[in-house]
Design an enzyme around this catalytic site. Structure first.
Site, PDB file in Angstrom:
ATOM      1  CE1 TYR A  26      -3.722  -1.989   5.547  1.00 42.77           C
ATOM      2  CE2 TYR A  26      -3.375   0.344   5.142  1.00 42.77           C
ATOM      3  CZ  TYR A  26      -3.758  -0.975   4.711  1.00 42.77           C
ATOM      4  OH  TYR A  26      -3.954  -1.267   3.220  1.00 42.77           O
TER       5      TYR A  26
ATOM      6  CB  SER B 242      -0.810   0.072   1.374  1.00 41.44           C
ATOM      7  OG  SER B 242      -1.498   1.316   1.620  1.00 41.44           O
TER       8      SER B 242
HETATM    9  N1  LIG Z   1      -8.672  -0.427  -0.971  1.00 45.16           N
HETATM   10  C1  LIG Z   1      -7.684   0.150  -1.011  1.00 45.16           C
HETATM   11  O1  LIG Z   1      -7.648   1.487  -0.860  1.00 45.16           O
HETATM   12  C2  LIG Z   1      -6.476  -0.694  -0.670  1.00 45.16           C
HETATM   13  C3  LIG Z   1      -6.249  -1.741  -0.189  1.00 45.16           C
HETATM   14  N2  LIG Z   1      -5.133  -2.224  -0.226  1.00 45.16           N
HETATM   15  C4  LIG Z   1      -4.967  -3.644   0.120  1.00 45.16           C
HETATM   16  O2  LIG Z   1      -5.468  -4.561  -0.662  1.00 45.16           O
HETATM   17  C5  LIG Z   1      -5.767  -5.688  -0.262  1.00 45.16           C
HETATM   18  C6  LIG Z   1      -7.141  -6.125  -0.621  1.00 45.16           C
HETATM   19  O3  LIG Z   1      -8.122  -5.101  -0.104  1.00 45.16           O
HETATM   20  P1  LIG Z   1      -9.442  -4.484  -0.554  1.00 45.16           P
HETATM   21  O4  LIG Z   1      -9.795  -5.467  -1.640  1.00 45.16           O
HETATM   22  O5  LIG Z   1      -9.189  -3.244  -0.725  1.00 45.16           O
HETATM   23  O6  LIG Z   1     -10.457  -4.913   0.406  1.00 45.16           O
HETATM   24  P2  LIG Z   1     -11.639  -5.837   0.887  1.00 45.16           P
HETATM   25  O7  LIG Z   1     -12.327  -5.647   2.045  1.00 45.16           O
HETATM   26  O8  LIG Z   1     -12.452  -5.607  -0.307  1.00 45.16           O
HETATM   27  O9  LIG Z   1     -11.043  -7.428   0.656  1.00 45.16           O
HETATM   28  C7  LIG Z   1     -10.254  -7.814   1.371  1.00 45.16           C
HETATM   29  C8  LIG Z   1     -10.007  -9.422   1.284  1.00 45.16           C
HETATM   30  O10 LIG Z   1      -9.178 -10.012   2.351  1.00 45.16           O
HETATM   31  C9  LIG Z   1      -9.751 -11.102   2.829  1.00 45.16           C
HETATM   32  N3  LIG Z   1      -9.405 -11.243   4.210  1.00 45.16           N
HETATM   33  C10 LIG Z   1      -9.120 -10.389   5.200  1.00 45.16           C
HETATM   34  N4  LIG Z   1      -8.791 -11.188   6.211  1.00 45.16           N
HETATM   35  C11 LIG Z   1      -8.557 -12.180   6.031  1.00 45.16           C
HETATM   36  C12 LIG Z   1      -8.035 -13.368   6.626  1.00 45.16           C
HETATM   37  N5  LIG Z   1      -7.812 -13.331   7.814  1.00 45.16           N
HETATM   38  N6  LIG Z   1      -7.959 -14.522   5.786  1.00 45.16           N
HETATM   39  C13 LIG Z   1      -8.183 -14.575   4.786  1.00 45.16           C
HETATM   40  N7  LIG Z   1      -8.791 -13.669   3.879  1.00 45.16           N
HETATM   41  C14 LIG Z   1      -8.814 -12.407   4.751  1.00 45.16           C
HETATM   42  C15 LIG Z   1     -11.435 -10.840   2.680  1.00 45.16           C
HETATM   43  O11 LIG Z   1     -11.775 -12.076   2.698  1.00 45.16           O
HETATM   44  P3  LIG Z   1     -12.756 -12.782   3.922  1.00 45.16           P
HETATM   45  O12 LIG Z   1     -13.388 -11.540   4.465  1.00 45.16           O
HETATM   46  O13 LIG Z   1     -13.885 -13.569   3.191  1.00 45.16           O
HETATM   47  O14 LIG Z   1     -11.775 -13.478   4.619  1.00 45.16           O
HETATM   48  C16 LIG Z   1     -11.467 -10.129   1.321  1.00 45.16           C
HETATM   49  O15 LIG Z   1     -11.489 -11.018   0.428  1.00 45.16           O
HETATM   50  C17 LIG Z   1      -5.621  -5.741   1.448  1.00 45.16           C
HETATM   51  O16 LIG Z   1      -4.295  -6.311   1.855  1.00 45.16           O
HETATM   52  C18 LIG Z   1      -5.777  -4.048   1.521  1.00 45.16           C
HETATM   53  O17 LIG Z   1      -4.605  -3.950   2.738  1.00 45.16           O
HETATM   54  C19 LIG Z   1      -3.804  -1.593  -0.417  1.00 45.16           C
HETATM   55  C20 LIG Z   1      -4.004  -0.491  -0.941  1.00 45.16           C
HETATM   56  C21 LIG Z   1      -5.162   0.455  -0.903  1.00 45.16           C
HETATM   57  O1  LIG Z   2      -4.205   0.776   1.796  1.00 47.54           O
HETATM   58  C1  LIG Z   2      -4.879   1.356   1.736  1.00 47.54           C
HETATM   59  C2  LIG Z   2      -4.584   2.953   1.160  1.00 47.54           C
HETATM   60  S1  LIG Z   2      -4.848   4.051   2.351  1.00 47.54           S
HETATM   61  O2  LIG Z   2      -6.323   3.900   3.115  1.00 47.54           O
HETATM   62  O3  LIG Z   2      -4.076   3.937   3.458  1.00 47.54           O
HETATM   63  O4  LIG Z   2      -4.734   5.312   1.675  1.00 47.54           O
END
Ligand SMILES: NC(=O)C1=CN([C@@H]2O[C@H](COP(=O)(O)OP(=O)(O)OC[C@H]3O[C@@H](n4cnc5c(N)ncnc54)[C@H](OP(=O)(O)O)[C@@H]3O)[C@@H](O)[C@H]2O)C=CC1
Ligand SMILES: O=CCS(=O)(=O)O
Length: 253
Positions: free
Chosen positions: A152, A139
C-alpha cells in the site's frame, strides 16, 4: 460553462465529499466508481446544484477507462480537473502473511488505475491548459513506513513520484499536478482494508479526532481553484492527534 471535474472513486469517502464540494460551487461533474446504485443516488442528490454525468467504472480496466472517456457526452468533454482518488489498502497483516492477490489488487488500482485514467484524460486537460489540475490522492504512507503498509505505502510512493515527474513533462501546458497526501481520515477505508471488520474500523477511529472526508474535499477544492499561475506540488495533511510512528526495535526474550 465551467470545465468539468472528473472524480474517480466518487461512491464513498473523499471522492463522495469532493463531489458535494464541487457541486456546491456549480462545477459540472463526471462521477465514477464501481457501485452503480451509489452513483445514481449521488447524481439524484446533486442534480439540483449542477450537471452530473455518472459512469460505472473499474479504474484498473484500461479498456473501460478509455471507453468512458471516449463516450463522455459533449457537455462533459472539457475536463479541467481530474481527481485521481479511487484507491484502497488491503491486508493490514505483515508482508509475510499476505495473499499475493491483495498486493496485485492494490497495484492494479492505486498505480495502474491512476495511470489509466491520467493517460485517457491528458488530451482534455492539456486542451484546457492554464488552470487545469490533476490531483492525485497519495498518502502519508507513501513517505513514512509502518508495519502492515508494505505494498500500500509503496503504491502511494509511486503516486508522489509520478505526480512530480508528470509535472515536469507538463511544463508549458499550464496543467498543474499535485500529490495530496492525507494521514488518518475516517471513511470506509479501514472497513475495506480489513475486509469488513466494522469493530476494527471503529477501534481505529474511536477516542480520537480523525480527519473527515469533507476536510480532504476542502483541500481538493482549494488546490483546484487556485489562480492558474500557482501549483501546489504536495500537501501532507494529518489530524492534530496523529504523529509519525517511532523506530521499532526487536529484542531478545
Ligand atoms: N482514509 C484514509 O485514511 C486515507 C485514504 N487515502 C486514499 O484516499 C483515496 C480514497 O479513499 P477513502 O475515501 O478514504 O476510502 P473509501 O473506501 O471510502 O473510498 C474509496 C473509493 O475508491 C473507489 N474504488 C476502489 N477501487 C476501485 C476501482 N478498482 N475502480 C474504481 N473505483 C474504485 C471506491 O468505489 P467503488 O468501490 O464503488 O468502486 C470508493 O469510491 C484512496 O486512494 C486511499 O488510498 C489516503 C490517505 C488516507
Ligand atoms: O493512507 C491511509 C493512511 S494510513 O492508514 O496509511 O495511515
Amino acid at each position: 460553462m465551467s470545465n468539468c471535474v472528473f472524480i474517480t472513486g466518487a461512491t464513498s469517502g473523499f471522492g463522495h465529499a469532493a463531489a458535494h464540494r464541487f457541486a456546491e460551487a456549480g462545477f459540472p461533474l463526471v462521477l465514477t466508481g464501481r457501485r452503480r446504485e451509489r452513483l445514481e443516488a449521488l447524481q439524484k442528490e446533486l442534480s439540483a446544484q449542477t450537471q452530473v454525468h455518472i459512469a460505472e467504472l473499474d479504474v484498473s480496466d484500461e479498456t473501460a477507462v478509455q471507453k468512458v472517456v471516449d463516450e463522455l457526452p459533449q457537455e462533459f468533454r472539457r475536463v479541467g480537473t481530474l481527481i485521481n482518488n479511487a484507491g484502497l489498502a488491503l491486508a493490514p497483516e505483515p508482508a509475510q502473511q499476505v495473499e499475493l492477490g491483495d498486493w496485485h489488487t492494490m497495484i492494479d488500482t492505486n498505480v495502474k488505475g491512476l495511470v489509466n485514467v491520467t493517460h485517457a484524460l491528458l488530451p482534455s486537460l492539456i486542451e484546457v491548459g492554464a488552470g487545469a489540475s490533476i490531483i492525485n490522492v497519495g498518502s502519508t504512507a507513501g513517505q513514512w513506513p509502518y508495519q502492515g503498509s508494505h505494498v500500500y505505502g509503496a503504491t502511494k510512493a509511486f503516486v508522489q513520484q509520478f505526480s512530480y515527474n508528470l509535472r515536469c513533462d507538463l511544463l508549458g501546458t499550464g496543467v498543474r499536478v499535485t500529490d495530496l497526501a492525507p494521514g488518518m481520515a475516517e471513511t470506509e477505508f479501514t472497513l475495506v482494508r480489513t475486509k469488513g471488520d466494522q469493530a476494527a474500523s471503529d477501534a481505529l477511529y474511536g477516542g480520537t479526532t480523525p480527519m473527515s472526508a469533507a476536510d480532504i474535499a476542502e483541500q481538493m477544492f482549494y488546490i483546484a481553484t487556485l489562480p492558474a499561475h500557482l501549483n501546489i506540488n504536495r500537501v501532507e495533511i494529518q489530524p492534530v492527534r496523529q504523529v509519525w510512528a517511532g523506530m521499532k526495535v526487536h529484542r531478545d526474550g
